[in-house]
Scaffold this active site. Structure first.
Site, PDB file in Angstrom:
ATOM      1  N   SER A 188      -8.684 -98.279  81.834  1.00  0.00           N
ATOM      2  CA  SER A 188      -9.146 -99.432  81.054  1.00  0.00           C
ATOM      3  C   SER A 188     -10.055 -99.073  79.884  1.00  0.00           C
ATOM      4  O   SER A 188     -10.216 -99.874  78.976  1.00  0.00           O
ATOM      5  CB  SER A 188      -9.863-100.417  81.972  1.00  0.00           C
ATOM      6  OG  SER A 188     -11.033 -99.821  82.493  1.00  0.00           O
ATOM      7  N   HIS A 216      -4.309-103.959  84.370  1.00  0.00           N
ATOM      8  CA  HIS A 216      -4.325-104.064  82.904  1.00  0.00           C
ATOM      9  C   HIS A 216      -2.924-104.017  82.293  1.00  0.00           C
ATOM     10  O   HIS A 216      -2.797-103.988  81.069  1.00  0.00           O
ATOM     11  CB  HIS A 216      -5.175-102.954  82.286  1.00  0.00           C
ATOM     12  CG  HIS A 216      -6.645-103.219  82.390  1.00  0.00           C
ATOM     13  ND1 HIS A 216      -7.296-104.126  81.575  1.00  0.00           N
ATOM     14  CD2 HIS A 216      -7.582-102.733  83.229  1.00  0.00           C
ATOM     15  CE1 HIS A 216      -8.579-104.166  81.896  1.00  0.00           C
ATOM     16  NE2 HIS A 216      -8.786-103.339  82.903  1.00  0.00           N
ATOM     17  N   LYS A 247      -6.383-111.475  84.947  1.00  0.00           N
ATOM     18  CA  LYS A 247      -6.366-110.920  83.587  1.00  0.00           C
ATOM     19  C   LYS A 247      -5.244-111.605  82.810  1.00  0.00           C
ATOM     20  O   LYS A 247      -5.381-112.781  82.463  1.00  0.00           O
ATOM     21  CB  LYS A 247      -6.247-109.392  83.640  1.00  0.00           C
ATOM     22  CG  LYS A 247      -7.535-108.743  84.175  1.00  0.00           C
ATOM     23  CD  LYS A 247      -7.543-107.233  84.070  1.00  0.00           C
ATOM     24  CE  LYS A 247      -8.931-106.673  84.375  1.00  0.00           C
ATOM     25  NZ  LYS A 247      -9.003-105.957  85.656  1.00  0.00           N
TER      26      LYS A 247
HETATM   27  C1  LIG Z   1      -9.953-105.818  86.832  1.00  0.00           C
HETATM   28  C2  LIG Z   1      -9.441-104.793  87.775  1.00  0.00           C
HETATM   29  C3  LIG Z   1      -9.503-104.980  89.157  1.00  0.00           C
HETATM   30  C4  LIG Z   1     -10.190-106.172  89.774  1.00  0.00           C
HETATM   31  O1  LIG Z   1      -9.405-107.308  89.678  1.00  0.00           O
HETATM   32  P1  LIG Z   1     -10.015-108.694  90.240  1.00  0.00           P
HETATM   33  O2  LIG Z   1      -8.819-109.515  90.538  1.00  0.00           O
HETATM   34  O3  LIG Z   1     -10.867-109.240  89.153  1.00  0.00           O
HETATM   35  O4  LIG Z   1     -10.799-108.351  91.453  1.00  0.00           O
HETATM   36  C5  LIG Z   1      -8.937-104.023  89.974  1.00  0.00           C
HETATM   37  N1  LIG Z   1      -8.364-102.923  89.460  1.00  0.00           N
HETATM   38  C6  LIG Z   1      -8.308-102.690  88.136  1.00  0.00           C
HETATM   39  C7  LIG Z   1      -7.653-101.460  87.625  1.00  0.00           C
HETATM   40  C8  LIG Z   1      -8.867-103.615  87.253  1.00  0.00           C
HETATM   41  O5  LIG Z   1      -8.835-103.373  85.949  1.00  0.00           O
END
Ligand SMILES: *Cc1c(COP(=O)(O)O)cnc(C)c1O
Length: 413
Positions: A188, A216, A247
């Protein structure tokens, strides 16, 4: 007795502030979108800015169809379930969403969680014991790291995206009963996509399972938005995919694990964040069904974020910025110096461009940067405004066309 710990915490908080690492939250006074109004710092007059720091890749956070589906869910399915899934918390729409996710990703089955953090937290412990080995990328997300910690399997960490090191670790782990390779689909802070074609081939060669956290990438990359497995040409070949509904897929909350039939069935029996945490809200579930239906019907949004990403990357490169190459809508603008990343982000905010500067320990030492995230919610006018503002501020700090060495010579690491 709230005594000694109070003094210790106060001291620790002061030291976090003094190190410049205290996380301040910025108040957004509008729905999440491309154009937002922000109050920052607290108490200052609100500013109208273009948002380039949300994970709202498809612009669905405030999309009319998503909002409509969420409203409808309240009427048809109520607000909350007040139960875990296996006691009395599963509605028809929960099963429907799981089926739709499986169809979308060409997998056997899907299990919903309150968050992707929970999907990762509850993944390893039910499947692996101390006889097994987990081989994990050094840059993997905190939730994968925590999930692995909760499980007794041996842990092997390979250098990020380094296939020779992964192979070495796979060889070391040959004595284990089962092996699994775990990686983020895209890292990320860099926007680098994992080399899943090579990972799948190595896993085949060394008899290992594969797991990808595609938070992502889901909905975002790959020809039809199926994520990193599609991007790398291995759709349907990765054993376990975890991802988030928080996301690109609407951005409220929720997560899931999708993959092989027996694995998903076992998680439903044994995965602790699933068994001991409340059902995902019907509002999120029905809105997510609407999202998957939209993404199944057309690649329009994913095509739009791709076009925006190309325009931004091309414009910023032409302007003379040092950006990490790639296709992902995460675009790191490399600045190397921590203070410079904060100064430039602040000046851009003054120009109506909302971006965040990152520095050690969030990224490696001497690798400070501004991370820009493109969205299908942006129009070309937003992209062009950002490029113009970056160019203006880049000139002010005299970094346009400068190499890494030149920037470091001027500002230090
Ligand atoms: C944002 C993210 C998470 C967490 O996701 P949530 O649904 O907000 O708990 C887990 N793994 C990665 C790689 C992320 O970027």
């Amino acid at each position: 007795m709230y005594g000694k710990i109070k003094d210790d915490l106060q001291r620790e908080l002061v030291s976090i502030r003094e190190a410049g690492l205290f996380k301040e939250e910025r108040f957004i006074l509008t729905p999440q979108a491309a154009d937002i109004r922000v109050e920052y710092p607290e108490g200052s007059p609100p500013a109208e800015v273009v948002n380039f720091c949300a994970n709202n890749y498809l612009g669905l956070s405030s999309h009319p169809k998503v909002i409509e589906a969420a409203h409808e869910a309240l009427n048809t399915h109520g607000y909350g379930m007040s139960s875990v899934r296996f006691i009395c918390g599963t509605q028809d729409i929960h099963r429907q969403l799981e089926q739709k996710i499986s169809e979308f990703f060409h997998t056997d089955g899907t299990i919903l969680y309150a968050a992707c953090f929970d999907a990762n937290g509850g993944l390893f412990e039910p499947l692996f014991t101390k006889e097994d080995a987990i081989i994990t990328d050094a840059l993997n997300h905190a939730s994968i790291i925590d999930g692995i910690r909760l499980c007794k399997a041996s842990r092997y960490i390979y250098k990020t995206n380094d296939m020779a090191d992964l192979e070495a670790k796979l060889k070391e782990a040959q004595g284990a009963r089962y092996r699994i390779v775990a990686t983020d689909g895209a890292f990320s802070m860099d926007g680098t996509v994992a080399q899943l074609d090579k990972i799948v081939a190595l896993a085949e060669k060394y008899d290992a399972l594969t797991m990808v956290d595609d938070a992502h990438c889901t909905g975002v990359i790959g020809k039809t938005g199926r994520g990193s497995t599609e991007y790398c040409g291995v759709l349907g070949q990765v054993d376990i995919i975890t991802s988030t509904l928080g996301k690109a897929l609407g951005g409220a909350s929720g997560g899931y694990t999708t993959g092989r039939k027996e694995i998903i069935e076992m998680l439903r029996q044994r995965s602790r964040p699933y068994l001991f945490s409340n059902t995902v809200s019907s509002i999120v579930v029905k809105a997510s069904i609407a999202v998957i239906d939209m993404l199944t019907a057309t690649t329009e949004l994913r095509d739009k974020v791709e076009a925006n990403t190309k325009r931004f990357r091309k414009g910023m490169t032409a302007a003379g910025f040092d950006i990490k190459p790639g296709d992902h809508p995460i675009v790191p603008i490399m600045l190397y110096n921590a203070k410079l990343s904060q100064d430039i982000a602040r000046d851009l905010y003054g120009e109506g461009i909302y971006v965040i500067g990152f520095y050690y320990p969030v990224v490696g030492r001497g690798l400070a940067r501004i991370r820009v995230q493109l969205s299908a919610g942006h129009e070309f006018k937003h992209i062009d405004k950002a490029i113009a503002a970056f160019t203006k501020i880049g000139k002010k700090y005299d970094i346009l066309g400068k190499t890494k060495e030149e920037i470091i010579a001027k500002y230090g690491e």
